[in-house]
Design a protein around this motif. Sequence first.
Motif, short mmCIF file in Angstrom:
data_model
loop_
_atom_site.label_atom_id
_atom_site.label_comp_id
_atom_site.label_asym_id
_atom_site.label_seq_id
_atom_site.Cartn_x
_atom_site.Cartn_y
_atom_site.Cartn_z
N THR A 109 -4.14 -4.12 11.16
CA THR A 109 -5.07 -4.36 10.14
C THR A 109 -4.63 -5.46 9.23
O THR A 109 -3.53 -5.66 9.25
CB THR A 109 -5.62 -3.28 9.56
OG1 THR A 109 -4.51 -2.69 8.60
CG2 THR A 109 -6.09 -2.16 10.39
N ILE A 119 3.97 -8.44 8.19
CA ILE A 119 3.27 -7.56 8.86
C ILE A 119 4.39 -6.21 8.84
O ILE A 119 5.65 -6.29 8.88
CB ILE A 119 3.15 -7.91 10.51
CG1 ILE A 119 2.74 -6.49 11.41
CG2 ILE A 119 4.51 -8.35 11.00
CD1 ILE A 119 1.47 -6.35 11.48
N ARG A 165 -9.53 6.45 7.12
CA ARG A 165 -9.97 5.02 7.22
C ARG A 165 -11.71 5.18 6.87
O ARG A 165 -12.34 4.22 7.39
CB ARG A 165 -9.85 4.51 8.55
CG ARG A 165 -8.35 4.67 9.05
CD ARG A 165 -7.61 3.45 8.76
NE ARG A 165 -6.15 3.54 9.46
CZ ARG A 165 -5.83 2.85 10.45
NH1 ARG A 165 -6.73 1.80 10.83
NH2 ARG A 165 -4.86 2.91 10.99
N LYS A 181 0.87 -1.32 -0.06
CA LYS A 181 0.21 0.09 -0.07
C LYS A 181 0.91 1.17 -0.13
O LYS A 181 0.29 2.25 0.60
CB LYS A 181 -0.94 0.01 1.16
CG LYS A 181 -1.91 -1.24 1.71
CD LYS A 181 -3.01 -1.09 1.82
CE LYS A 181 -4.09 -2.21 1.76
NZ LYS A 181 -5.22 -1.74 1.95
N GLU A 213 -1.67 -9.30 3.74
CA GLU A 213 -0.69 -8.89 4.42
C GLU A 213 -1.12 -7.91 5.64
O GLU A 213 -2.31 -7.64 5.39
CB GLU A 213 0.03 -7.71 3.42
CG GLU A 213 0.38 -7.98 2.15
CD GLU A 213 1.21 -9.16 2.13
OE1 GLU A 213 2.11 -9.49 2.91
OE2 GLU A 213 1.26 -9.88 0.96
N PHE A 214 -0.35 -7.93 6.67
CA PHE A 214 -0.71 -7.11 7.93
C PHE A 214 -0.32 -5.98 7.94
O PHE A 214 1.09 -5.70 7.76
CB PHE A 214 -0.55 -8.04 9.19
CG PHE A 214 -1.47 -9.19 9.12
CD1 PHE A 214 -2.41 -9.53 9.79
CD2 PHE A 214 -0.72 -10.59 8.57
CE1 PHE A 214 -3.44 -10.55 9.88
CE2 PHE A 214 -1.73 -11.58 8.60
CZ PHE A 214 -2.77 -11.79 9.38
N PHE A 215 -0.72 -5.01 8.69
CA PHE A 215 -0.16 -3.57 8.96
C PHE A 215 -0.60 -3.36 10.34
O PHE A 215 -1.78 -3.59 10.99
CB PHE A 215 -0.98 -2.37 7.99
CG PHE A 215 -0.64 -2.94 6.39
CD1 PHE A 215 0.17 -2.45 5.85
CD2 PHE A 215 -1.56 -3.90 5.80
CE1 PHE A 215 0.50 -2.78 4.40
CE2 PHE A 215 -1.75 -3.94 4.53
CZ PHE A 215 -0.65 -3.54 3.72
N GLY A 216 0.38 -2.38 10.81
CA GLY A 216 0.02 -1.97 12.33
C GLY A 216 1.18 -1.19 12.54
O GLY A 216 2.20 -0.69 11.77
N ARG A 221 3.20 0.69 9.65
CA ARG A 221 2.91 1.90 9.10
C ARG A 221 3.55 3.15 9.26
O ARG A 221 3.42 4.01 8.38
CB ARG A 221 1.33 2.41 9.51
CG ARG A 221 0.25 1.41 9.23
CD ARG A 221 -1.27 2.11 9.36
NE ARG A 221 -2.12 1.15 9.16
CZ ARG A 221 -2.99 0.70 10.40
NH1 ARG A 221 -2.10 1.18 11.45
NH2 ARG A 221 -3.65 -0.19 10.21
N ASN A 237 -11.01 1.84 2.14
CA ASN A 237 -9.99 1.02 2.23
C ASN A 237 -9.38 0.65 0.67
O ASN A 237 -10.23 0.72 -0.14
CB ASN A 237 -10.53 -0.49 2.49
CG ASN A 237 -9.59 -1.24 3.33
OD1 ASN A 237 -8.32 -0.80 3.77
ND2 ASN A 237 -9.87 -2.39 3.67
N GLN A 238 -8.19 1.01 0.73
CA GLN A 238 -7.42 0.76 -0.60
C GLN A 238 -7.09 -0.83 -0.84
O GLN A 238 -6.60 -1.32 0.04
CB GLN A 238 -6.10 1.52 -0.77
CG GLN A 238 -5.38 1.45 -2.06
CD GLN A 238 -3.95 2.14 -1.91
OE1 GLN A 238 -3.76 2.92 -1.58
NE2 GLN A 238 -3.12 0.97 -2.31
#
Lengths: 148, 148
Positions: free
Chosen positions: B132, A100, B74, A82, A136-139, A103, B77-78
């Motif tokens: 996420t 993960i 938010r 992203k 994929e995870f984001f955090g 961000r 969502n992309q």
Amino acid sequence: MELKTKKRDKDTEEFRLILNSHSQKITKPRIKILKILKSNNKPLTIAEISEKLTDRKIDLATIYRTMNLFEELRIVNQIDFKDEFKRYELIYDRHHHHHIVCRKCRKVENVEPCLLDNIEHYLKDKGYTEVTHSLEFFGICSECGSKN
Amino acid sequence: MELKTKKRDKDTEEFRLILNSHSQKITKPRIKILKILKSNNKPLTIAEISEKLTDRKIDLATIYRTMNLFEELRIVNQIDFKDEFKRYELIYDRHHHHHIVCRKCRKVENVEPCLLDNIEHYLKDKGYTEVTHSLEFFGICSECGSKN
DNA sequence: ATGGATGCAAATGATTTGCATGAAG
DNA sequence: CTTCATGCAAATCATTTGCATCCAT
């Protein structure tokens, strides 16, 4: 030095076999790119691949064409974090895993367990074939979180 | 007609509240874009959003800026379907779901069950916050498969 | 030999940005 | 009235493509 050379030759041999099995020509750019992907544990952008070519630079157009080829052959996986860049990771020799991404600092770690086989089965029951997935995870990682 | 107007007003009211809660100005382009996203059940590209603006066209730059804003907030969502376009989907009012994309005809269906909460917990235990994930499936749908 | 891969330069196309104007609070 | 969003045009930047040359088979 001796060890390094050995390892390099072993990898080269492996890559030659892979390309051969797809009836693709074995060229220096392809082997070099595969080595860079193998020696890195995270998905790389085109720019990162280019930067890591220390000796002789490979043209960007060649890298793009090579990655598109590898993706079609399913030698690499295209991964989306992203941001503005596509990333690529070798898939032929790794067990399936995900990532993960922080961000804030963009640090990447692997997420090992893959619990999605049941969903893939469900989709196959619905008539889909050749099912794959991209996860994929984001955090915010603990360092970034404590820095606030 | 009467129903349609009613529904439109209800949506507008909802969107005004959302924008307000983020201290963002309520403008025609923003409301129109939100309506288009709401009345479609699949992620839309910027071009698709633009095409669906039947009455007065909104400038592409505005759509891009709006979607970037909505993503930060938010509200959307992309989503990446591994082609050349970014896609956007409303998230504020839907329960979490994923997609299965046909590699041939690009048809999109929703995949309802989300079984990833356990992985997210695992990541939170590792120190990540605001976790996420992004999960899409790819395959060949039954129509494309039978056509070979 | 010869088909396909590479390098270089130019083109493409999605996305961003600067600036003047217009609308929202 | 003042801030910020919009429209328009121009710029940017990742990615693709055409073509001549080179290399792998």
